[in-house]
Design a protein around this motif. Sequence first.
Motif, PDB file in Angstrom:
ATOM      1  N   THR A 240      -6.028   6.254   5.557  1.00 40.17           N
ATOM      2  CA  THR A 240      -7.227   6.119   6.387  1.00 40.17           C
ATOM      3  C   THR A 240      -7.685   4.667   6.439  1.00 40.17           C
ATOM      4  O   THR A 240      -8.031   4.144   7.507  1.00 40.17           O
ATOM      5  CB  THR A 240      -8.357   7.015   5.837  1.00 40.17           C
ATOM      6  N   THR A 241      -7.672   4.003   5.305  1.00 44.74           N
ATOM      7  CA  THR A 241      -8.131   2.620   5.221  1.00 44.74           C
ATOM      8  C   THR A 241      -7.257   1.675   6.033  1.00 44.74           C
ATOM      9  O   THR A 241      -7.769   0.856   6.798  1.00 44.74           O
ATOM     10  CB  THR A 241      -8.182   2.166   3.750  1.00 44.74           C
TER      11      THR A 241
ATOM     12  N   TRP B 281      -7.755   2.395   9.787  1.00 43.20           N
ATOM     13  CA  TRP B 281      -9.055   1.915  10.228  1.00 43.20           C
ATOM     14  C   TRP B 281      -9.044   0.384  10.338  1.00 43.20           C
ATOM     15  O   TRP B 281      -9.556  -0.180  11.308  1.00 43.20           O
ATOM     16  CB  TRP B 281     -10.132   2.361   9.243  1.00 43.20           C
ATOM     17  N   THR B 282      -8.459  -0.286   9.363  1.00 43.90           N
ATOM     18  CA  THR B 282      -8.395  -1.739   9.378  1.00 43.90           C
ATOM     19  C   THR B 282      -7.588  -2.244  10.574  1.00 43.90           C
ATOM     20  O   THR B 282      -7.980  -3.204  11.239  1.00 43.90           O
ATOM     21  CB  THR B 282      -7.790  -2.268   8.057  1.00 43.90           C
TER      22      THR B 282
ATOM     23  N   THR C 185       0.832  -1.207   0.000  1.00 41.93           N
ATOM     24  CA  THR C 185       0.000   0.000   0.000  1.00 41.93           C
ATOM     25  C   THR C 185       0.866   1.256   0.000  1.00 41.93           C
ATOM     26  O   THR C 185       0.544   2.237  -0.674  1.00 41.93           O
ATOM     27  CB  THR C 185      -0.935   0.005   1.225  1.00 41.93           C
TER      28      THR C 185
ATOM     29  N   TYR D 104      -6.667   8.478   1.363  1.00 40.67           N
ATOM     30  CA  TYR D 104      -7.675   7.427   1.516  1.00 40.67           C
ATOM     31  C   TYR D 104      -7.017   6.106   1.927  1.00 40.67           C
ATOM     32  O   TYR D 104      -7.519   5.402   2.809  1.00 40.67           O
ATOM     33  CB  TYR D 104      -8.462   7.258   0.210  1.00 40.67           C
ATOM     34  N   LEU D 105      -5.909   5.766   1.301  1.00 40.44           N
ATOM     35  CA  LEU D 105      -5.203   4.526   1.650  1.00 40.44           C
ATOM     36  C   LEU D 105      -4.723   4.552   3.099  1.00 40.44           C
ATOM     37  O   LEU D 105      -4.840   3.557   3.814  1.00 40.44           O
ATOM     38  CB  LEU D 105      -4.020   4.298   0.704  1.00 40.44           C
TER      39      LEU D 105
END
Length: 124
Positions: free
Chosen positions: A107-108, A111-112, A90, A104-105
């Motif tokens: 954040t993703t 969050w994960t 990523t 966005y990456l």
Amino acid sequence: MFIHPNLAGHTNELLSQTPLGVPLGVPLGTSLLHAVTTGTAGLATGLVIRCLVLAIAAVGQITRRAFRITPVEGMPGVPVAMLRAMQFITAVVALFVPLAAGIYLLTTVTWTLGQRLVRRRVYG
């Protein structure tokens, strides 16, 4: 939305916006690859994207350490070293996509990681 210069026949204003509306910031449509190939990469661009990539890599490292991957848990037939390296793919992708997609990456993956930590605490 951050790839196309026009949306529904109108200029895509999102490409020129900056994170948090900071004046003289790096536009959300900027990718490091594009900035380097066009010669528009400045100190701010390099610094912002470098910090973003390092943050994604740091979350990947925390994820890798918190959740040791073994061949049984991972995909059968895939070497463990490759499974562990996948946490950092990523960060590499963030070098090639617009800044908005990189945010966005980040954040993703963050969050994960949070979801996995909560799930581990709740379900053991």
